[in-house]
Design an enzyme around this catalytic site. Structure first.
Site, PDB file in Angstrom:
ATOM      1  N   GLY A 146       0.828  -1.205   0.000  1.00  0.00           N
ATOM      2  CA  GLY A 146       0.000   0.000   0.000  1.00  0.00           C
ATOM      3  C   GLY A 146       0.860   1.252   0.000  1.00  0.00           C
ATOM      4  O   GLY A 146       2.013   1.253  -0.436  1.00  0.00           O
ATOM      5  N   GLY A 147       0.293   2.314   0.565  1.00  0.00           N
ATOM      6  CA  GLY A 147       0.995   3.597   0.580  1.00  0.00           C
ATOM      7  C   GLY A 147       2.319   3.542   1.316  1.00  0.00           C
ATOM      8  O   GLY A 147       3.162   4.436   1.151  1.00  0.00           O
ATOM      9  N   GLY A 381      21.081  14.043 -30.942  1.00  0.00           N
ATOM     10  CA  GLY A 381      20.576  14.533 -29.653  1.00  0.00           C
ATOM     11  C   GLY A 381      21.242  13.834 -28.487  1.00  0.00           C
ATOM     12  O   GLY A 381      21.407  14.426 -27.409  1.00  0.00           O
ATOM     13  N   ALA A 382      21.638  12.583 -28.708  1.00  0.00           N
ATOM     14  CA  ALA A 382      22.266  11.842 -27.615  1.00  0.00           C
ATOM     15  C   ALA A 382      23.656  12.403 -27.315  1.00  0.00           C
ATOM     16  O   ALA A 382      24.115  12.353 -26.171  1.00  0.00           O
ATOM     17  CB  ALA A 382      22.338  10.362 -27.961  1.00  0.00           C
TER      18      ALA A 382
HETATM   19  C1  HXC Z   1      -2.062  -4.387  12.759  1.00  0.00           C
HETATM   20  C2  HXC Z   1      -0.878  -6.183  12.024  1.00  0.00           C
HETATM   21  C3  HXC Z   1      -0.792  -5.616  10.728  1.00  0.00           C
HETATM   22  C4  HXC Z   1      -1.406  -4.367  10.509  1.00  0.00           C
HETATM   23  C5  HXC Z   1       0.237  -7.484  10.707  1.00  0.00           C
HETATM   24  N1  HXC Z   1      -0.231  -7.327  11.953  1.00  0.00           N
HETATM   25  N2  HXC Z   1      -0.114  -6.456   9.945  1.00  0.00           N
HETATM   26  N3  HXC Z   1      -1.505  -5.563  13.024  1.00  0.00           N
HETATM   27  N4  HXC Z   1      -2.025  -3.796  11.570  1.00  0.00           N
HETATM   28  N5  HXC Z   1      -1.350  -3.734   9.326  1.00  0.00           N
HETATM   29  C6  HXC Z   1      -0.081  -8.215  13.103  1.00  0.00           C
HETATM   30  C7  HXC Z   1      -0.929  -9.460  13.010  1.00  0.00           C
HETATM   31  O1  HXC Z   1      -2.220  -9.191  13.488  1.00  0.00           O
HETATM   32  C8  HXC Z   1      -0.153 -10.388  13.916  1.00  0.00           C
HETATM   33  O2  HXC Z   1      -0.425  -9.968  15.261  1.00  0.00           O
HETATM   34  C9  HXC Z   1       1.281 -10.021  13.636  1.00  0.00           C
HETATM   35  O3  HXC Z   1       1.249  -8.695  13.086  1.00  0.00           O
HETATM   36  C10 HXC Z   1       1.933 -10.918  12.625  1.00  0.00           C
HETATM   37  O4  HXC Z   1       1.095 -10.975  11.492  1.00  0.00           O
HETATM   38  P1  HXC Z   1       0.742 -12.341  10.758  1.00  0.00           P
HETATM   39  O5  HXC Z   1      -0.397 -12.062   9.865  1.00  0.00           O
HETATM   40  O6  HXC Z   1       0.549 -13.418  11.802  1.00  0.00           O
HETATM   41  O7  HXC Z   1       2.070 -12.626   9.969  1.00  0.00           O
HETATM   42  P2  HXC Z   1       2.268 -13.272   8.543  1.00  0.00           P
HETATM   43  O8  HXC Z   1       1.420 -14.521   8.428  1.00  0.00           O
HETATM   44  O9  HXC Z   1       3.736 -13.399   8.359  1.00  0.00           O
HETATM   45  O10 HXC Z   1       1.666 -12.226   7.505  1.00  0.00           O
HETATM   46  C11 HXC Z   1       2.255 -10.976   7.339  1.00  0.00           C
HETATM   47  C12 HXC Z   1       1.382 -10.040   6.470  1.00  0.00           C
HETATM   48  C13 HXC Z   1      -0.045 -10.014   7.054  1.00  0.00           C
HETATM   49  C14 HXC Z   1       1.361 -10.582   5.038  1.00  0.00           C
HETATM   50  C15 HXC Z   1       2.056  -8.682   6.462  1.00  0.00           C
HETATM   51  O11 HXC Z   1       0.030  -9.752   8.464  1.00  0.00           O
HETATM   52  C16 HXC Z   1      -0.878  -8.964   6.428  1.00  0.00           C
HETATM   53  O12 HXC Z   1      -1.409  -9.153   5.338  1.00  0.00           O
HETATM   54  N6  HXC Z   1      -1.061  -7.833   7.139  1.00  0.00           N
HETATM   55  C17 HXC Z   1      -1.880  -6.758   6.663  1.00  0.00           C
HETATM   56  C18 HXC Z   1      -1.170  -6.030   5.556  1.00  0.00           C
HETATM   57  C19 HXC Z   1      -1.931  -4.840   5.113  1.00  0.00           C
HETATM   58  O13 HXC Z   1      -2.918  -4.964   4.376  1.00  0.00           O
HETATM   59  N7  HXC Z   1      -1.551  -3.677   5.637  1.00  0.00           N
HETATM   60  C20 HXC Z   1      -2.133  -2.458   5.294  1.00  0.00           C
HETATM   61  C21 HXC Z   1      -1.406  -1.995   4.030  1.00  0.00           C
HETATM   62  S1  HXC Z   1      -2.019  -0.467   3.500  1.00  0.00           S
HETATM   63  P3  HXC Z   1      -0.428 -10.956  16.482  1.00  0.00           P
HETATM   64  O14 HXC Z   1      -0.922 -10.120  17.613  1.00  0.00           O
HETATM   65  O15 HXC Z   1      -1.343 -12.057  16.111  1.00  0.00           O
HETATM   66  O16 HXC Z   1       1.001 -11.394  16.648  1.00  0.00           O
HETATM   67  C22 HXC Z   1      -1.096   0.607   4.307  1.00  0.00           C
HETATM   68  C23 HXC Z   1      -1.539   1.957   4.030  1.00  0.00           C
HETATM   69  C24 HXC Z   1      -0.472   2.939   4.277  1.00  0.00           C
HETATM   70  O17 HXC Z   1      -0.206   0.323   5.012  1.00  0.00           O
HETATM   71  C25 HXC Z   1      -0.969   4.246   3.743  1.00  0.00           C
HETATM   72  C26 HXC Z   1       0.040   5.303   3.805  1.00  0.00           C
HETATM   73  C27 HXC Z   1      -0.433   6.568   3.198  1.00  0.00           C
END
Ligand code: HXC
Length: 491
Positions: A146-147, A381-382
């Site tokens: 994402g962002g 040009g290059a």
């Molecule tokens: C809160 C999160 C988290 C998140 C992971 N965790 N991502 N908690 N917010 N964004 C936590 C999980 O709940 C878990 O907590 C621990 O981190 C480990 O995650 P797992 O899922 O068990 O690990 P894994 O299987 O290795 O998977 C990793 C992952 C997955 C692929 C990154 O966690 C995932 O898809 N997370 C969400 C990614 C996402 O969509 N993020 C938002 C992106 S958009 P516990 O407590 O169980 O240990 C964004 C916008 C930014 O970031 C904008 C800026 C302008």
């Protein structure tokens, strides 16, 4: 670092230990904790709020760093996590020291909602304000989605680790649901994709350890801020060493390729060249070397790939590198062997006019010492685009057999003698004679030298000495630009 860890994915703390000189890392903000009370978060204690921050020495130089800790709530970024990164960025800018960021995070901490998004915004704002003031180096060592990808994108250099890091705006699941395409995370946004295909990342490393070692090598070439120059290293390689192998590097056949990397290695102290974005736009080579201990940025056409033509990707790669060098007072040495801009519909539709303009802009705007060497040909040009005198080169060298012309002899004769050739009984013989005539007149460096566009025609064996002497004499260069807020660079 023990040998078994050198191939493994490291923890955030291990990454810091690996980066900093032994015993010099000082962690700050260990007690900072989140203040989210939604979704049961009030019961959650997240060590260091998911990011380790601090400062220390890297090969004796002061560096600020942060490392997101995937083991702490997925390294997810909330309000306080972001504040910790912002503090390090602010300190790095106010003290004039580089920052290194290890990214390994699930992205915006979902439970913190808009506070997490605000945190990203605050980081982007600081990355932008810090750009051109301090070097910002990012190592992506885990997920970045994402962002969240935009903080790395706003920094100066991105390192990625193969098979363990990825960056994308929308992941494989979203892509599948929207377009039906099926693709893995690695293929979509892994290290090789971003290093070889998109050009987003500059380096793809085999392990966390190798990645950190490469970061240290990079730091060795760059100054700590925009008010400093890169330090001059003690040099065991004679700066006046004759570069004999260059006498025979150009093939007899003018259209045969040769490896420009060999030219660069022959010029460099101890054949050490730190290449940037090696896998992307291979028709142009960018990177750092030292000559007699003095650091310079190299931009060179690579005749072995697309004949060294300039295209969209080569333009982007070169322009960004030139701007980095200029921002941090690193002289720019250009080595040209360029037949032109790459022809084709794809290039035109993709905006080669807009992208190619970035090279012209970057060279014209750069006020650091600019040296050009033309080895074989520089057409059209290059010729202008590759750091010509006309874009402000301070010193232009050419080897004796170089050709500077609007285009190659054969193409030129076909155009200017079209009617004559069409009416000739003996077209081939006539064309050969006309090509030779053209070559004698235009396909040599002396016409350009007679106008002062080339300052000196040098023998290839003198190349290293000529560049060394010029780097020394140009080191006190001062250059003025008209007062303005900023120009409107083609993007
Ligand atoms: C809160 C999160 C988290 C998140 C992971 N965790 N991502 N908690 N917010 N964004 C936590 C999980 O709940 C878990 O907590 C621990 O981190 C480990 O995650 P797992 O899922 O068990 O690990 P894994 O299987 O290795 O998977 C990793 C992952 C997955 C692929 C990154 O966690 C995932 O898809 N997370 C969400 C990614 C996402 O969509 N993020 C938002 C992106 S958009 P516990 O407590 O169980 O240990 C964004 C916008 C930014 O970031 C904008 C800026 C302008």
């Amino acid at each position: 670092m023990t040998d078994d860890l050198k191939t493994k994915k490291l923890t955030a703390l291990q990454r810091m230990d690996c980066l900093f000189d032994k015993g010099t890392f000082r962690e700050i903000d260990v007690f900072v904790s989140h203040r989210c009370t939604d979704f049961g978060m009030e019961k959650e204690n997240i060590p260091s709020d998911g990011v380790i921050t601090g400062f220390g020495l890297v090969n004796g130089r002061k560096i600020f760093a942060y490392a997101q800790d995937f083991k702490s709530k997925g390294g997810s970024l909330g309000e306080m996590h972001a504040k910790k990164i912002c503090k390090v960025l602010d300190l790095a800018v106010s003290t004039g020291n580089p920052v290194v960021g290890f990214h390994d995070s699930g992205g915006a901490r979902i439970q913190e909602g808009v506070d997490a998004l605000a945190g990203y915004g605050e980081i982007f704002y600081r990355n932008t304000r810090a750009s051109g003031v301090i070097p910002q180096i990012c190592a992506v060592m885990g997920p970045t989605a994402g962002g969240a990808v935009y903080s790395p994108a706003l920094m100066d250099f991105i390192f990625m680790v193969k098979e363990s890091s990825y960056m994308f705006i929308t992941g494989p699941d979203v892509i599948k649901s929207v377009t039906g395409e099926i693709i893995s995370s690695e293929e979509l946004g892994g290290a090789m994709t971003h290093t070889a295909v998109s050009g987003v990342s500059n380096f793809a490393c085999d392990s966390d350890f190798e990645c950190i070692e490469e970061i240290k090598k990079l730091l060795d070439y760059i100054p700590s801020n925009n008010l400093e120059t890169p330090f001059v290293k003690e040099c065991s390689d004679d700066p006046f060493r004759e570069t004999i192998s260059l006498e025979t590097i150009i093939p007899e056949n003018e259209s045969s390729p040769y490896d420009m990397r060999k030219v660069i290695l022959e010029i460099a102290d101890n054949s050490e060249f730190f290449e940037i974005s090696r896998e992307f736009a291979k028709n142009i080579i960018t990177g750092f070397l030292r000559v007699g201990g003095i650091c310079a940025g190299i931009i060179a056409n690579q005749p072995e790939y697309l004949a060294g033509c300039l295209d969209i990707n080569a333009s982007d790669k070169a322009a960004r590198f030139i701007r980095f060098c200029d921002a941090f007072n690193i002289p720019v040495v250009t080595i040209a062997d360029v037949p032109g801009f790459l022809p084709g519909k794809d290039q035109e539709f993709g905006g080669i006019i807009r992208h190619g303009a970035k090279i012209l802009w970057s060279y014209s705007e750069a006020s650091v010492p600019k040296i050009l060497l033309i080895t074989r040909k520089a057409y059209g040009g290059a010729y202008i685009a590759m750091s010509s005198r006309h874009l402000g080169a301070d010193m232009v060298f050419s080897w004796p057999k170089a050709e500077i012309a609007v285009m190659g002899a054969s193409g030129a004769v076909e155009i200017i003698h079209r009617k004559l050739l069409a009416n000739s009984q003996n077209r081939d013989v006539l064309k050969k004679r006309l090509v030779e005539e053209y070559r004698e007149k235009f396909s040599n460096p002396y016409k350009a030298a007679s106008r002062g566009y080339i300052d000196s025609v040098i023998r290839p064996f003198e190349t290293r000495a000529a560049i060394y002497e010029t780097l020394i004499f140009l080191s006190s260069k001062k250059s003025d630009f008209p007062d303005k807020k900023h120009g409107n660079m083609p993007l």
